[in-house]
Design a protein around this motif. Structure first.
Motif, PDB file in Angstrom:
ATOM      1  N   CYS A  41      18.677   2.419   0.410  1.00 10.17           N
ATOM      2  CA  CYS A  41      17.440   2.973   1.003  1.00 10.17           C
ATOM      3  C   CYS A  41      17.116   4.285   0.426  1.00 10.17           C
ATOM      4  N   GLU A  42      15.624   4.805   0.587  1.00 13.52           N
ATOM      5  CA  GLU A  42      15.146   5.809   0.121  1.00 13.52           C
ATOM      6  C   GLU A  42      14.524   5.857  -1.313  1.00 13.52           C
ATOM      7  N   SER A  43      13.155   5.644  -1.655  1.00  9.39           N
ATOM      8  CA  SER A  43      12.632   5.087  -2.770  1.00  9.39           C
ATOM      9  C   SER A  43      13.416   5.831  -3.961  1.00  9.39           C
TER      10      SER A  43
ATOM     11  N   ALA B 111       0.648  -1.305   0.030  1.00  6.80           N
ATOM     12  CA  ALA B 111       0.013  -0.024   0.132  1.00  6.80           C
ATOM     13  C   ALA B 111       0.749   1.276  -0.104  1.00  6.80           C
ATOM     14  N   SER B 112       1.948   1.134  -0.012  1.00  6.83           N
ATOM     15  CA  SER B 112       3.002   2.350   0.184  1.00  6.83           C
ATOM     16  C   SER B 112       3.198   3.017  -1.112  1.00  6.83           C
ATOM     17  N   VAL B 113       3.211   4.102  -1.314  1.00  5.09           N
ATOM     18  CA  VAL B 113       3.342   4.932  -2.669  1.00  5.09           C
ATOM     19  C   VAL B 113       4.882   4.978  -2.946  1.00  5.09           C
ATOM     20  N   PHE B 114       5.730   4.868  -1.735  1.00  2.00           N
ATOM     21  CA  PHE B 114       7.066   4.920  -1.719  1.00  2.00           C
ATOM     22  C   PHE B 114       7.596   3.452  -2.276  1.00  2.00           C
ATOM     23  N   GLY B 115       6.931   2.229  -1.579  1.00  2.00           N
ATOM     24  CA  GLY B 115       7.328   1.031  -1.921  1.00  2.00           C
ATOM     25  C   GLY B 115       6.995   0.801  -3.695  1.00  2.00           C
ATOM     26  N   ILE B 116       5.997   1.275  -4.237  1.00  2.00           N
ATOM     27  CA  ILE B 116       5.765   1.033  -5.516  1.00  2.00           C
ATOM     28  C   ILE B 116       6.837   1.600  -6.377  1.00  2.00           C
ATOM     29  N   ARG B 117       7.626   2.622  -5.992  1.00  2.00           N
ATOM     30  CA  ARG B 117       8.606   3.322  -7.135  1.00  2.00           C
ATOM     31  C   ARG B 117       9.613   2.349  -7.358  1.00  2.00           C
ATOM     32  N   PRO B 118      10.534   1.690  -6.576  1.00  2.01           N
ATOM     33  CA  PRO B 118      11.383   0.876  -6.991  1.00  2.01           C
ATOM     34  C   PRO B 118      10.913  -0.198  -7.554  1.00  2.01           C
TER      35      PRO B 118
ATOM     36  N   HIS C 107      16.385   5.002   9.058  1.00  2.00           N
ATOM     37  CA  HIS C 107      15.333   5.336   9.149  1.00  2.00           C
ATOM     38  C   HIS C 107      13.990   4.137   9.421  1.00  2.00           C
ATOM     39  N   LYS C 108      14.543   3.149   9.378  1.00  2.00           N
ATOM     40  CA  LYS C 108      13.848   1.728   9.654  1.00  2.00           C
ATOM     41  C   LYS C 108      12.448   1.711   8.877  1.00  2.00           C
ATOM     42  N   LYS C 109      12.715   1.957   7.390  1.00  2.00           N
ATOM     43  CA  LYS C 109      11.515   2.174   6.541  1.00  2.00           C
ATOM     44  C   LYS C 109      11.476   1.450   5.386  1.00  2.00           C
ATOM     45  N   ILE C 110      10.550   1.074   4.801  1.00  2.00           N
ATOM     46  CA  ILE C 110      10.656   0.413   3.339  1.00  2.00           C
ATOM     47  C   ILE C 110      10.409   1.715   2.535  1.00  2.00           C
ATOM     48  N   PRO C 111      10.824   1.689   1.296  1.00  2.00           N
ATOM     49  CA  PRO C 111      11.254   0.480   0.583  1.00  2.00           C
ATOM     50  C   PRO C 111      12.915   0.252   0.819  1.00  2.00           C
ATOM     51  N   VAL C 112      13.391  -0.943   0.980  1.00  2.00           N
ATOM     52  CA  VAL C 112      14.847  -1.014   0.767  1.00  2.00           C
ATOM     53  C   VAL C 112      15.073  -2.068  -0.179  1.00  2.00           C
TER      54      VAL C 112
ATOM     55  N   LEU D 108       5.071  -6.566   7.231  1.00  2.00           N
ATOM     56  CA  LEU D 108       3.818  -6.287   7.899  1.00  2.00           C
ATOM     57  C   LEU D 108       4.048  -4.977   8.640  1.00  2.00           C
ATOM     58  N   LEU D 109       3.534  -3.652   8.014  1.00  2.00           N
ATOM     59  CA  LEU D 109       3.903  -2.590   8.890  1.00  2.00           C
ATOM     60  C   LEU D 109       2.648  -2.221   9.682  1.00  2.00           C
ATOM     61  N   VAL D 110       1.687  -2.696   9.109  1.00  2.00           N
ATOM     62  CA  VAL D 110       0.312  -2.519  10.210  1.00  2.00           C
ATOM     63  C   VAL D 110       0.372  -3.431  11.408  1.00  2.00           C
TER      64      VAL D 110
ATOM     65  N   ASN E 267       4.999  -4.964  12.657  1.00  2.00           N
ATOM     66  CA  ASN E 267       5.561  -6.354  12.864  1.00  2.00           C
ATOM     67  C   ASN E 267       6.639  -6.217  11.554  1.00  2.00           C
ATOM     68  N   LYS E 268       7.754  -5.384  11.754  1.00  2.00           N
ATOM     69  CA  LYS E 268       8.712  -5.323  11.027  1.00  2.00           C
ATOM     70  C   LYS E 268       9.536  -6.620  11.012  1.00  2.00           C
ATOM     71  N   SER E 269      10.088  -6.829   9.635  1.00  2.00           N
ATOM     72  CA  SER E 269      10.915  -8.223   9.907  1.00  2.00           C
ATOM     73  C   SER E 269      12.370  -7.943  10.383  1.00  2.00           C
TER      74      SER E 269
ATOM     75  N   ILE F 206       6.776  16.270  -4.900  1.00  2.00           N
ATOM     76  CA  ILE F 206       5.668  15.332  -4.539  1.00  2.00           C
ATOM     77  C   ILE F 206       5.871  14.960  -3.153  1.00  2.00           C
ATOM     78  N   ASP F 207       7.417  14.410  -2.818  1.00  2.00           N
ATOM     79  CA  ASP F 207       7.503  14.122  -1.504  1.00  2.00           C
ATOM     80  C   ASP F 207       7.185  15.074  -0.476  1.00  2.00           C
ATOM     81  N   LYS F 208       7.757  16.314  -0.843  1.00  2.00           N
ATOM     82  CA  LYS F 208       7.694  17.320   0.232  1.00  2.00           C
ATOM     83  C   LYS F 208       6.210  17.908   0.464  1.00  2.00           C
TER      84      LYS F 208
ATOM     85  N   LEU G 286       3.238  16.615  -1.224  1.00  2.00           N
ATOM     86  CA  LEU G 286       1.929  16.286  -1.650  1.00  2.00           C
ATOM     87  C   LEU G 286       1.536  14.982  -0.613  1.00  2.00           C
ATOM     88  N   TYR G 287       2.595  14.289  -0.098  1.00  2.00           N
ATOM     89  CA  TYR G 287       2.546  13.092   0.629  1.00  2.00           C
ATOM     90  C   TYR G 287       1.901  13.563   2.035  1.00  2.00           C
ATOM     91  N   ASP G 288       2.183  14.547   2.551  1.00  2.00           N
ATOM     92  CA  ASP G 288       1.619  14.790   4.078  1.00  2.00           C
ATOM     93  C   ASP G 288       0.201  15.023   3.997  1.00  2.00           C
TER      94      ASP G 288
HETATM   95  N1  LIG Z   1      11.396   8.738   2.279  1.00  2.00           N
HETATM   96  C1  LIG Z   1      11.104   7.624   2.362  1.00  2.00           C
HETATM   97  C2  LIG Z   1       9.691   7.192   2.886  1.00  2.00           C
HETATM   98  C3  LIG Z   1       9.627   5.902   3.163  1.00  2.00           C
HETATM   99  C4  LIG Z   1       8.446   5.878   4.177  1.00  2.00           C
HETATM  100  O1  LIG Z   1       7.693   6.527   4.788  1.00  2.00           O
HETATM  101  N2  LIG Z   1       7.889   4.522   4.468  1.00  2.00           N
HETATM  102  C5  LIG Z   1       6.826   4.102   5.118  1.00  2.00           C
HETATM  103  C6  LIG Z   1       5.814   3.286   4.360  1.00  2.00           C
HETATM  104  S1  LIG Z   1       4.861   4.290   3.470  1.00  2.00           S
HETATM  105  C7  LIG Z   1       7.459   3.062   6.364  1.00  2.00           C
HETATM  106  O2  LIG Z   1       8.186   2.270   6.311  1.00  2.00           O
HETATM  107  N3  LIG Z   1       6.744   3.283   7.441  1.00  2.00           N
HETATM  108  C8  LIG Z   1       7.115   2.544   8.743  1.00  2.00           C
HETATM  109  C9  LIG Z   1       7.649   3.100   9.895  1.00  2.00           C
HETATM  110  O3  LIG Z   1       7.631   4.464   9.774  1.00  2.00           O
HETATM  111  O4  LIG Z   1       7.837   2.880  10.777  1.00  2.00           O
HETATM  112  C10 LIG Z   1      11.327   6.866   0.838  1.00  2.00           C
HETATM  113  O5  LIG Z   1      11.169   7.658  -0.086  1.00  2.00           O
HETATM  114  O6  LIG Z   1      11.461   5.713   0.673  1.00  2.00           O
END
Ligand SMILES: N[C@@H](CCC(=O)N[C@@H](CS)C(=O)NCC(=O)O)C(=O)O
Length: 191
Positions: A68-70, A13-20, A54-59, A37-39, A42-44, A105-107, A109-111
């Motif tokens: 890191c960083e889409s 469901a992540s717009v960032f994840g879809i990019r790569p 950042h501990k975020k996807i996508p990686v 499983l972000l909801v 439950n990160k792996s 868009i990142d700065k 639109l996303y918020d």
């Molecule tokens: N600037 C980052 C944003 C990535 C981001 O916000 N990922 C969210 C999912 S949409 C995430 O992993 N959230 C989990 C968290 O914040 O713990 C990128 O472009 O990759």
């Protein structure tokens, strides 16, 4: 020579994840997609060491090394797999313009787009106004808002994107996407 190992940690469901993902599909790179499983948070066990900052996807994990960083991942994919057509324009000025709008868009639109799902009342109305402003800016026109009627170029661009296999097979099921904000709103006690 051994084949490259390419793993993408994402969340459908992540717009960032879809990019790569789209970039990998466009370049016809073989990769393994792993849904995080972000909801429920439950990160792996792989995500944290691969993106300790950042501990975020996508990686994107290429032969064991994380990127890191889409948007950085999209550029990496473009530079790494050069045998397929470039994703970004080759002209430096055009390339800078593409980067500018992706950054915009990142700065901008996303918020507001996120807030629409997780706020109510005045905050929700403000988020709608902000989103409309951003869409108008992207569209380059000014009129009352209805995305189909008022953002024909953006809608046309979206439709053209959907005709590409890389996009059509990567975008998540729309019904599932619509369920997610509802779930978030219920968790936040908005509904
Ligand atoms: N600037 C980052 C944003 C990535 C981001 O916000 N990922 C969210 C999912 S949409 C995430 O992993 N959230 C989990 C968290 O914040 O713990 C990128 O472009 O990759």
């Amino acid at each position: 020579m051994a084949e490259d190992e390419v793993i993408l940690l994402g969340f459908s469901a992540s717009v960032f994840g879809i990019r790569p993902r789209i970039a990998l599909e466009e370049k016809e790179v073989k990769y393994e997609y792993r849904e995080e499983l972000l909801v429920g948070n439950n990160k792996s066990p792989l995500l944290l060491p691969m993106n300790p900052i950042h501990k975020k996807i996508p990686v994107l994990i290429h032969n064991g090394k994380p990127i890191c960083e889409s948007l950085i991942e999209v550029e990496y994919i473009d530079e790494m797999w050069k045998d397929k057509a470039l994703l970004l324009p080759s002209d430096p000025y055009e390339r800078a313009q593409a980067r500018f709008w992706a950054d915009y868009i990142d700065k901008k639109l996303y918020d507001p787009a996120k807030k629409i799902h997780i706020t109510k009342g005045d905050e929700l109305e403000a988020a709608k106004r902000d989103l409309i402003e951003v869409l108008k800016m992207l569209e380059g026109t000014y009129f009352n808002f209805s995305i189909e009627a008022e953002g024909p170029k953006i809608v046309g661009w979206g439709n053209r994107c959907m005709q590409r296999d890389s996009v059509a097979k990567t975008l998540p099921d729309q019904r599932k996407i619509l369920e997610l904000p509802k779930l978030i709103r219920q968790r936040l006690g908005i509904e």
